[in-house]
Motif scaffolding. Structure first.
Motif, mmCIF file in Angstrom:
data_model
loop_
_atom_site.group_PDB
_atom_site.id
_atom_site.type_symbol
_atom_site.label_atom_id
_atom_site.label_comp_id
_atom_site.label_asym_id
_atom_site.label_seq_id
_atom_site.Cartn_x
_atom_site.Cartn_y
_atom_site.Cartn_z
ATOM 1 N N LEU C 100 189.835 44.616 -17.133
ATOM 2 C CA LEU C 100 190.313 43.513 -17.964
ATOM 3 C C LEU C 100 191.222 42.605 -17.137
ATOM 4 N N GLY C 101 192.152 43.227 -16.403
ATOM 5 C CA GLY C 101 193.063 42.444 -15.558
ATOM 6 C C GLY C 101 192.289 41.637 -14.529
ATOM 7 N N LEU C 102 191.308 42.278 -13.890
ATOM 8 C CA LEU C 102 190.508 41.566 -12.893
ATOM 9 C C LEU C 102 189.749 40.410 -13.537
ATOM 10 N N SER C 103 189.287 40.608 -14.768
ATOM 11 C CA SER C 103 188.528 39.524 -15.413
ATOM 12 C C SER C 103 189.436 38.331 -15.693
ATOM 13 N N PHE C 104 190.702 38.594 -16.029
ATOM 14 C CA PHE C 104 191.637 37.480 -16.223
ATOM 15 C C PHE C 104 191.850 36.743 -14.909
ATOM 16 N N ILE C 105 192.006 37.517 -13.839
ATOM 17 C CA ILE C 105 192.223 36.898 -12.521
ATOM 18 C C ILE C 105 191.020 36.032 -12.161
ATOM 19 N N VAL C 106 189.817 36.612 -12.325
ATOM 20 C CA VAL C 106 188.602 35.865 -11.973
ATOM 21 C C VAL C 106 188.506 34.579 -12.791
ATOM 22 N N SER C 107 188.808 34.667 -14.099
ATOM 23 C CA SER C 107 188.612 33.475 -14.927
ATOM 24 C C SER C 107 189.591 32.378 -14.519
ATOM 25 N N ASP C 108 190.823 32.759 -14.189
ATOM 26 C CA ASP C 108 191.780 31.728 -13.775
ATOM 27 C C ASP C 108 191.442 31.160 -12.398
ATOM 28 N N LEU C 109 190.993 32.043 -11.494
ATOM 29 C CA LEU C 109 190.612 31.561 -10.161
ATOM 30 C C LEU C 109 189.433 30.594 -10.263
ATOM 31 N N CYS C 110 188.474 30.942 -11.119
ATOM 32 C CA CYS C 110 187.313 30.061 -11.288
ATOM 33 C C CYS C 110 187.754 28.704 -11.825
ATOM 34 N N LEU C 111 188.697 28.743 -12.754
ATOM 35 C CA LEU C 111 189.207 27.495 -13.319
ATOM 36 C C LEU C 111 189.858 26.655 -12.221
ATOM 37 N N MET C 112 190.568 27.325 -11.304
ATOM 38 C CA MET C 112 191.231 26.601 -10.222
ATOM 39 C C MET C 112 190.215 26.021 -9.245
ATOM 40 N N ILE C 113 189.188 26.810 -8.926
ATOM 41 C CA ILE C 113 188.254 26.381 -7.891
ATOM 42 C C ILE C 113 187.228 25.398 -8.432
ATOM 43 N N TRP C 114 186.641 25.745 -9.585
ATOM 44 C CA TRP C 114 185.503 24.937 -10.074
ATOM 45 C C TRP C 114 185.903 23.999 -11.211
ATOM 46 N N THR C 115 187.193 23.883 -11.479
ATOM 47 C CA THR C 115 187.758 23.017 -12.524
ATOM 48 C C THR C 115 187.235 23.361 -13.918
#
Lengths: 369, 245, 288
Positions: C100-115
């Motif tokens: 779950l924690g990793l999924s939060f990290i991934v979703s925020d990172l994706c938001l940062m990278i791919w807007t």
């Protein structure tokens, strides 16, 4: 950390400190933060009934919290008075909790968690997609906070005191529950469900009632949240919200009276501090989860104590305190770390979705090969 | 009226018949010993009697009342108690709390979410009495984690006894005990009031032969021999399946 | 009539995507008992990888992008299993929280990278047309998605039912300790299955991108769907995942068309029914 074992002086000091918060905090912004800590503490206490005492970790609790807030908000919008709206909210949450419980209690352990997750997402789906009812992503506003007994709660300090009263009621209810026979029964179902059945307990009904108890306090917390923000949106029902409150319970230490309260304070404050510097709260939340699990599987508070002790020994070469493990303690009953992250009893594969009903009638370990 | 009657009890796991048409009739106050080699279906028989497993076929009658379909928890309220071969206690609690939980299970108080359990004197007093019977009253407040294996066995028995059972099922109460501890447990069992009907499983025949009025020999889920001690020991089939001669 | 047929084709195509997503989820959950709450993240991250590879600057062909994205996610998934999840063996709650924690990290990172803007790659040029049959029009790409799902399902079926690897996986699903005793290296098998599941999810993400587009929140849209499919079909059952995927595919599309407000709720109804009537899932092993 039972209330009875806490020195009386500490309780009085804590009460005094809580009652004087608006006086020494001053700034109404921070008084508001204090109110939020208390209302999320009520939410965390509610989840702790299941995640801590019952050993049933729910990832759908934000849905219950949200249904309470939404019901009240929509009823207020429709012109109902505050008392009716609040009663309606509690009732709606209790009914939803009952439905959740009936479905999720078909399983225990990870199955329970998955089902509550799916159910919570259903409610999120309603809040987010059923635009005609919930106004979708734009959320619902309410005109004013309630004024119980003619006392206005519009100001931050008065709202804080109202929240404090509710919080203390919740805490008192939890303290009573913690020491009560029913609390003991519930913990028994967590540790040895099958034995409890053989001892004459109705394990399913105990868990069901615990779910309702938890749901009731969720609805109270949801109402407080709505009154505090005077606004509710699908965000409060999202998986992140469920994860956040679970983090409060875990970080403080499950199945203790004050752990969830400490956890709520930690998470709310952290959220405010982090949000002041970075936009990415979810990222931080995720990192905290991963860090806790990787480095402090027993919980944030006990984990910090352990790591601090390790650092002291390692870097300041202080003598190690002697262990107090007695001889003769057999490995038979696994008593090791009882934190929420300690391994659950391994379940046979087909038991994941199997509930406590007829499916739990599995061959015992003593059964022939 | 018999205390416990089992007729044609059958249970299969997958294709394996673990209990195959077992008949058993235990008189009130009787001490019945069930013996049989490993895998004979002894513990499964207990699980069927207590309702922890559902039987495929057959009938279970407790003091004239058909309990075949009664749920496990109901059978406890009807006077059926058991101990486990593999100890299943509540590891996070004290010895006393374990026994109190056993008492509470039959009390209406178990639903009460308000009162303080530690102050329910009638429960704690009775629990301490039961612990005194098994010689554990002095360590009643000790956490279960700090007890020895032999002590836990005695806690198991205290928990069953405190429920005031009419029929008591003991699943290998001597397993894993030293010679001294076995003697203690044997004395303990001898002190159980004579009106309590006892059915005891024992894997090791020598340990418990003198305990029983009658003995039932189970093998591959079936009753092979039943009779008095002398009859069972003398029976050639006993020697064949059990004594390994 | 045409509308219904179009809906049906869309449903089957969506069902195919769901199968690609949930087959891995089901195997991971069934074999390793790891409740992998990152599975939606694998889908979304894979889709983002894919669209990035298809950018003119990189210029990869659609299918190469899909395969490369799957391969990358297999490596990432395998590493997560090997270095993070393995240490938590048997601790299900810890695994839940970690993923779950990793999924939060991934979703925020994706938001940062791919807007926050959605990305929607074009479907491959050779599949852009339509098929006309009996006076009706079917978009070729959606038919291709169905074909891919069927091919993958067949390949997985052959792998699980006919190969040595599959025999080991089945042994692991049935009884991991026993599998260990007979000499199967369950831990290596775990890494492999986890990597395979991650790869399938990422591949599905790329294949689904021309239909669904890629956007923040795609992960938490897909994860519950995979969850329902598995609850519906039963854990560890490929057939269950297949049937469950198409049931959900139909409900999703027809629900969206008929009751757009309640589409999401309708999706959960069969799950509720199954939980009440048959908690082990439609094709799960019954409690013996």
């Amino acid at each position: 950390m039972k209330a009875s074992s806490t020195p009386r002086a500490a309780v009085v000091a804590a009460l005094l400190a809580l009652m004087t918060v608006p006086l020494w905090v001053g700034n109404s912004y921070y008084v508001d933060v204090a109110s939020q800590i208390l209302l999320f503490a009520v939410f965390a206490l509610a989840l702790n009934v299941l995640a801590g005492y019952a050993g049933l970790v729910s990832l759908g609790h934000a849905g219950l919290f949200a249904i309470s807030g939404y019901t009240a908000a929509l009823m207020l919008q429709a012109g109902f008075p505050h008392a009716t709206a609040a009663a309606g909210a509690v009732l709606a949450t209790l009914v939803t909790s009952a439905v959740f419980a009936v479905l999720a209690l078909r399983a225990t352990g990870i199955g329970f968690l998955m089902i509550t997750l799916a159910l919570g997402q259903t409610l999120w789906g309603i809040a987010y997609r059923w635009v005609n009812l919930t106004n979708g992503d734009n959320g619902v506003n309410i005109a004013a906070r309630p004024a119980p007994f003619g006392i206005s709660l519009a100001g931050a300090p008065s709202f804080y005191y109202a929240t404090l009263v509710v919080f203390l009621l919740a805490l008192a209810a939890m303290a009573a529950f913690d020491r009560s026979p029913f609390g003991a029964s519930l913990r028994g179902t967590r540790d040895q469900a099958r034995r409890m059945t053989a001892l004459g307990y109705n394990v399913w009904l105990i868990r069901f009632l615990a779910f309702l108890f938890s749901g009731f306090w969720c609805s109270v917390a949801g109402l407080l949240y709505l009154y505090n923000k005077q606004f509710i949106s699908p965000q409060v029902s999202a998986l992140q919200a469920s994860a956040e409150v679970l983090l409060m319970v875990i970080s403080g230490g499950t199945a203790t009276l004050l752990g969830p309260v400490a956890g709520a304070a930690i998470v709310v404050i952290m959220k405010y501090v982090v949000s002041a510097y970075v936009v990415r709260w979810n990222l931080v939340l995720g990192v905290i989860f991963v860090a806790i699990i990787s480095f402090m599987p027993e919980g944030l508070v006990p984990g910090s104590v352990r790591i601090w002790g390790f650092a002291r020994r390692r870097f300041f070469a202080l003598p190690r305190r002697r262990g107090t493990v007695r001889e003769g303690a057999q490995p038979q009953a696994r008593c090791g770390p009882t934190g929420p992250l300690a391994g659950s009893a391994p379940q046979p594969p087909d038991q994941v979705w199997g509930g406590e009903g007829k499916d739990s009638r599995k061959p015992s370990p003593g059964a022939p090969p | 009226m018999t205390a416990l009657t089992v007729t044609g009890l059958t249970k299969s796991f997958g294709g394996l018949r673990v209990t195959n048409g077992v008949d058993l009739a235990v008189e009130p106050g009787e001490r019945r010993l069930i013996i049989g080699p490993n895998g004979a279906g002894k513990t499964t028989l207990f699980n069927l009697i207590t309702g922890e497993l559902a039987s495929d076929a057959g009938k279970i009658v407790l003091f004239g009342q058909d309990i075949t379909r009664a749920p496990c928890r109901r059978r406890a309220h009807l006077g059926l108690a058991r101990t486990y071969q593999i100890i299943t206690l509540f590891p996070r609690d004290t010895i006393l709390r374990n026994v109190v939980l056993a008492l509470l299970g039959l009390s209406g108080l178990r639903w009460n979410p308000v009162v303080d359990l530690a102050r329910q004197r009638h429960l704690t007093v009775r629990a301490r009495e039961a612990l005194a019977l098994v010689g554990l009253d002095r360590v009643a407040d000790r956490p279960l984690t700090e007890t020895s294996y032999g002590e836990r066995r005695r806690v198991e028995i205290a928990m069953a006894m405190v429920q005031n059972p009419k029929v008591l099922l003991l699943d290998e109460p001597f397993a894993g005990l030293s010679i001294d501890e076995r003697r203690d447990v044997r004395q303990l069992l001898a002190a159980i009031p004579p009106d309590v009907t006892i059915v005891m499983i024992e894997h090791n025949m020598d340990v418990a032969l003198d305990f029983a009025d009658r003995i039932t020999l189970l093998h591959f889920g079936e009753v092979i021999v039943e009779g008095t001690r002398a009859e069972v020991v003398a029976d050639p089939r006993t020697r064949e399946v059990y004594l390994g001669e | 009539m045409t509308l219904w047929l179009t809906l049906a084709v869309n449903s089957i195509a969506f069902g195919g995507l769901l199968f690609l997503l949930s087959a891995g989820f089901s195997l991971i959950f069934g074999l390793m008992r790891i409740p992998n709450l990152m599975h939606g993240s694998f889908f979304m991250l894979g889709a983002y990888f894919g669209v990035t590879l298809m950018l003119p600057a990189v210029g990869a062909n659609f299918w190469i992008a899909a395969l490369a994205s799957g391969l990358a996610m297999a490596l990432i998934g395998g590493a997560i299993e090997r270095f993070l999840l393995r240490r938590l063996a048997g601790k299900e709650l810890a695994q839940v929280l970690l993923t779950l924690g990793l999924s939060f990290i991934v979703s925020d990172l994706c938001l940062m990278i791919w807007t926050g803007d959605p990305w929607q790659p074009a479907s491959p040029a050779e599949l852009r047309g339509v098929v006309r049959a009996g006076g009706m029009i079917f978009p070729l790409y959606r038919l291709a998605v169905v074909a891919i799902a069927i091919v993958v399902a067949a390949a997985l079926w052959v792998m699980v039912d006919w190969t040595r690897l599959g025999a080991m996986i089945r042994a692991g699903v049935d009884d991991a300790p026993m599998a260990r005793v007979v000499g199967i290296r369950v831990s290596r098998l775990f890494t492999l299955v986890f990597a395979l599941g991650a790869a399938l999810a990422a591949f599905a993400g790329v294949v689904g991108a021309p239909i669904l587009s890629v956007y923040p929140g795609l992960d938490s849209d897909m994860l519950p769907l995979a969850l329902i499919v598995v609850i519906l079909g039963g854990t560890g059952s490929l057939l269950g995942a297949l049937v469950g995927s198409f049931v959900i595919g139909f409900l999703y599309n027809f629900g969206q068309a008929q009751f757009p407000d309640l589409a999401y709720v309708i999706l959960f109804l069969p799950m509720l029914l199954v939980l009440v009537l048959r908690p082990q899932g439609l094709f799960g092993k019954g409690a013996s």
